[in-house]
Design a protein around this motif. Sequence first.
Motif, PDB file in Angstrom:
ATOM      1  N   TYR A  62       0.834  -1.210   0.000  1.00  0.00           N
ATOM      2  CA  TYR A  62       0.000   0.000   0.000  1.00  0.00           C
ATOM      3  C   TYR A  62       0.869   1.262   0.000  1.00  0.00           C
ATOM      4  CZ  TYR A  62      -3.371   3.463   1.611  1.00  0.00           C
ATOM      5  OH  TYR A  62      -4.150   4.584   1.734  1.00  0.00           O
ATOM      6  N   ARG A  63       1.909   1.277   0.837  1.00  0.00           N
ATOM      7  CA  ARG A  63       2.806   2.438   0.927  1.00  0.00           C
ATOM      8  C   ARG A  63       3.612   2.649  -0.355  1.00  0.00           C
ATOM      9  NH1 ARG A  63       3.044   6.612   3.600  1.00  0.00           N
ATOM     10  NH2 ARG A  63       5.255   6.545   3.918  1.00  0.00           N
ATOM     11  N   MET A  64       3.795   1.596  -1.161  1.00  0.00           N
ATOM     12  CA  MET A  64       4.506   1.732  -2.432  1.00  0.00           C
ATOM     13  C   MET A  64       3.606   2.333  -3.509  1.00  0.00           C
ATOM     14  SD  MET A  64       6.940  -1.641  -2.817  1.00  0.00           S
ATOM     15  CE  MET A  64       5.581  -2.757  -3.020  1.00  0.00           C
ATOM     16  N   GLY A  65       2.330   2.458  -3.212  1.00  0.00           N
ATOM     17  CA  GLY A  65       1.416   3.054  -4.177  1.00  0.00           C
ATOM     18  C   GLY A  65       0.848   2.075  -5.194  1.00  0.00           C
ATOM     19  N   VAL A  66       1.007   0.786  -4.946  1.00  0.00           N
ATOM     20  CA  VAL A  66       0.437  -0.229  -5.837  1.00  0.00           C
ATOM     21  C   VAL A  66      -1.046  -0.377  -5.485  1.00  0.00           C
ATOM     22  CG1 VAL A  66       0.508  -2.661  -6.520  1.00  0.00           C
ATOM     23  CG2 VAL A  66       2.632  -1.455  -5.986  1.00  0.00           C
ATOM     24  N   PRO A  67      -1.944  -0.263  -6.468  1.00  0.00           N
ATOM     25  CA  PRO A  67      -3.364  -0.479  -6.160  1.00  0.00           C
ATOM     26  C   PRO A  67      -3.580  -1.874  -5.579  1.00  0.00           C
ATOM     27  CG  PRO A  67      -3.126   0.495  -8.331  1.00  0.00           C
ATOM     28  CD  PRO A  67      -1.741   0.100  -7.868  1.00  0.00           C
ATOM     29  N   VAL A  68      -4.374  -1.944  -4.522  1.00  0.00           N
ATOM     30  CA  VAL A  68      -4.602  -3.202  -3.817  1.00  0.00           C
ATOM     31  C   VAL A  68      -6.101  -3.491  -3.775  1.00  0.00           C
ATOM     32  CG1 VAL A  68      -4.333  -4.409  -1.613  1.00  0.00           C
ATOM     33  CG2 VAL A  68      -2.562  -2.835  -2.375  1.00  0.00           C
ATOM     34  N   PHE A  69      -6.465  -4.682  -4.196  1.00  0.00           N
ATOM     35  CA  PHE A  69      -7.830  -5.178  -4.052  1.00  0.00           C
ATOM     36  C   PHE A  69      -7.812  -6.174  -2.910  1.00  0.00           C
ATOM     37  CE2 PHE A  69      -7.320  -3.985  -8.464  1.00  0.00           C
ATOM     38  CZ  PHE A  69      -8.496  -3.309  -8.746  1.00  0.00           C
ATOM     39  N   CYS A  70      -8.779  -6.080  -2.010  1.00  0.00           N
ATOM     40  CA  CYS A  70      -8.832  -7.015  -0.894  1.00  0.00           C
ATOM     41  C   CYS A  70     -10.287  -7.319  -0.546  1.00  0.00           C
ATOM     42  CB  CYS A  70      -8.062  -6.484   0.305  1.00  0.00           C
ATOM     43  SG  CYS A  70      -8.577  -4.872   0.850  1.00  0.00           S
ATOM     44  N   PRO A  71     -10.523  -8.418   0.172  1.00  0.00           N
ATOM     45  CA  PRO A  71     -11.888  -8.786   0.542  1.00  0.00           C
ATOM     46  C   PRO A  71     -12.525  -7.724   1.432  1.00  0.00           C
ATOM     47  CG  PRO A  71     -10.354 -10.579   0.966  1.00  0.00           C
ATOM     48  CD  PRO A  71      -9.543  -9.374   0.651  1.00  0.00           C
ATOM     49  N   SER A  72     -13.832  -7.673   1.386  1.00  0.00           N
ATOM     50  CA  SER A  72     -14.568  -6.750   2.237  1.00  0.00           C
ATOM     51  C   SER A  72     -14.485  -7.204   3.694  1.00  0.00           C
ATOM     52  CB  SER A  72     -16.044  -6.710   1.816  1.00  0.00           C
ATOM     53  OG  SER A  72     -16.648  -7.968   2.094  1.00  0.00           O
ATOM     54  N   LEU A  73     -14.780  -6.303   4.596  1.00  0.00           N
ATOM     55  CA  LEU A  73     -14.804  -6.636   6.021  1.00  0.00           C
ATOM     56  C   LEU A  73     -15.813  -7.759   6.276  1.00  0.00           C
ATOM     57  CD1 LEU A  73     -13.937  -6.160   8.918  1.00  0.00           C
ATOM     58  CD2 LEU A  73     -15.600  -4.297   9.039  1.00  0.00           C
ATOM     59  N   GLU A  74     -16.944  -7.706   5.589  1.00  0.00           N
ATOM     60  CA  GLU A  74     -17.971  -8.743   5.763  1.00  0.00           C
ATOM     61  C   GLU A  74     -17.437 -10.119   5.365  1.00  0.00           C
ATOM     62  OE1 GLU A  74     -22.436  -9.947   4.143  1.00  0.00           O
ATOM     63  OE2 GLU A  74     -21.551  -8.044   3.546  1.00  0.00           O
ATOM     64  N   LEU A  75     -16.752 -10.194   4.229  1.00  0.00           N
ATOM     65  CA  LEU A  75     -16.216 -11.478   3.792  1.00  0.00           C
ATOM     66  C   LEU A  75     -15.129 -11.974   4.742  1.00  0.00           C
ATOM     67  CD1 LEU A  75     -16.109 -13.765   1.758  1.00  0.00           C
ATOM     68  CD2 LEU A  75     -14.617 -12.353   0.334  1.00  0.00           C
ATOM     69  N   LEU A  76     -14.245 -11.088   5.153  1.00  0.00           N
ATOM     70  CA  LEU A  76     -13.207 -11.493   6.110  1.00  0.00           C
ATOM     71  C   LEU A  76     -13.813 -12.001   7.405  1.00  0.00           C
ATOM     72  CD1 LEU A  76     -10.508  -8.725   5.646  1.00  0.00           C
ATOM     73  CD2 LEU A  76     -10.330 -11.136   5.017  1.00  0.00           C
ATOM     74  N   THR A  77     -14.869 -11.329   7.864  1.00  0.00           N
ATOM     75  CA  THR A  77     -15.541 -11.746   9.094  1.00  0.00           C
ATOM     76  C   THR A  77     -16.149 -13.128   8.910  1.00  0.00           C
ATOM     77  OG1 THR A  77     -16.013  -9.466   9.657  1.00  0.00           O
ATOM     78  CG2 THR A  77     -17.320 -11.130  10.774  1.00  0.00           C
ATOM     79  N   ASN A  78     -16.753 -13.388   7.757  1.00  0.00           N
ATOM     80  CA  ASN A  78     -17.326 -14.721   7.491  1.00  0.00           C
ATOM     81  C   ASN A  78     -16.236 -15.788   7.512  1.00  0.00           C
ATOM     82  OD1 ASN A  78     -19.955 -13.798   7.227  1.00  0.00           O
ATOM     83  ND2 ASN A  78     -19.804 -13.558   5.029  1.00  0.00           N
ATOM     84  N   TRP A  79     -15.065 -15.496   6.997  1.00  0.00           N
ATOM     85  CA  TRP A  79     -13.980 -16.468   6.991  1.00  0.00           C
ATOM     86  C   TRP A  79     -13.466 -16.756   8.381  1.00  0.00           C
ATOM     87  CZ3 TRP A  79     -10.639 -14.252   2.430  1.00  0.00           C
ATOM     88  CH2 TRP A  79     -11.263 -14.590   1.221  1.00  0.00           C
ATOM     89  N   GLU A  80     -13.560 -15.778   9.271  1.00  0.00           N
ATOM     90  CA  GLU A  80     -13.060 -15.944  10.645  1.00  0.00           C
ATOM     91  C   GLU A  80     -13.973 -16.806  11.488  1.00  0.00           C
ATOM     92  OE1 GLU A  80     -10.244 -14.921  12.339  1.00  0.00           O
ATOM     93  OE2 GLU A  80      -9.457 -14.402  10.372  1.00  0.00           O
ATOM     94  N   VAL A  81     -15.225 -16.931  11.107  1.00  0.00           N
ATOM     95  CA  VAL A  81     -16.204 -17.690  11.935  1.00  0.00           C
ATOM     96  C   VAL A  81     -16.026 -19.156  11.750  1.00  0.00           C
ATOM     97  CG1 VAL A  81     -18.659 -18.097  12.284  1.00  0.00           C
ATOM     98  CG2 VAL A  81     -17.813 -15.808  11.874  1.00  0.00           C
TER      99      VAL A  81
END
Length: 81
Positions: A62-81
């Motif tokens: 992120y600090r290098m300025g490369v565009p980053v796509f990542c999962p939504s908070l909702e999806l990450l939360t579903n994976w944690e359950v």
Amino acid sequence: QTHGQAATRHMERIRRAFAAAGVPAAPLRSLYSDYALADLARHPALVVVPYTKSVMSFFEVYRMGVPVFCPSLELLTNWEV
């Protein structure tokens, strides 16, 4: 289903969606046996699926300025359950 299995399944869906749009996408491990941040900076964008809540490589890219796509908070939360 483990976090890793869910992440792998979702990454394959993402890869297919990018391919359908004519944008190549591949897991980093299939492109590099070992890579440095400078290698990542040469990519037009990255899809990041974190294995935990705070992954240092995400912040470095992120600090290098490369565009980053990542999962939504909702999806990450579903994976944690």
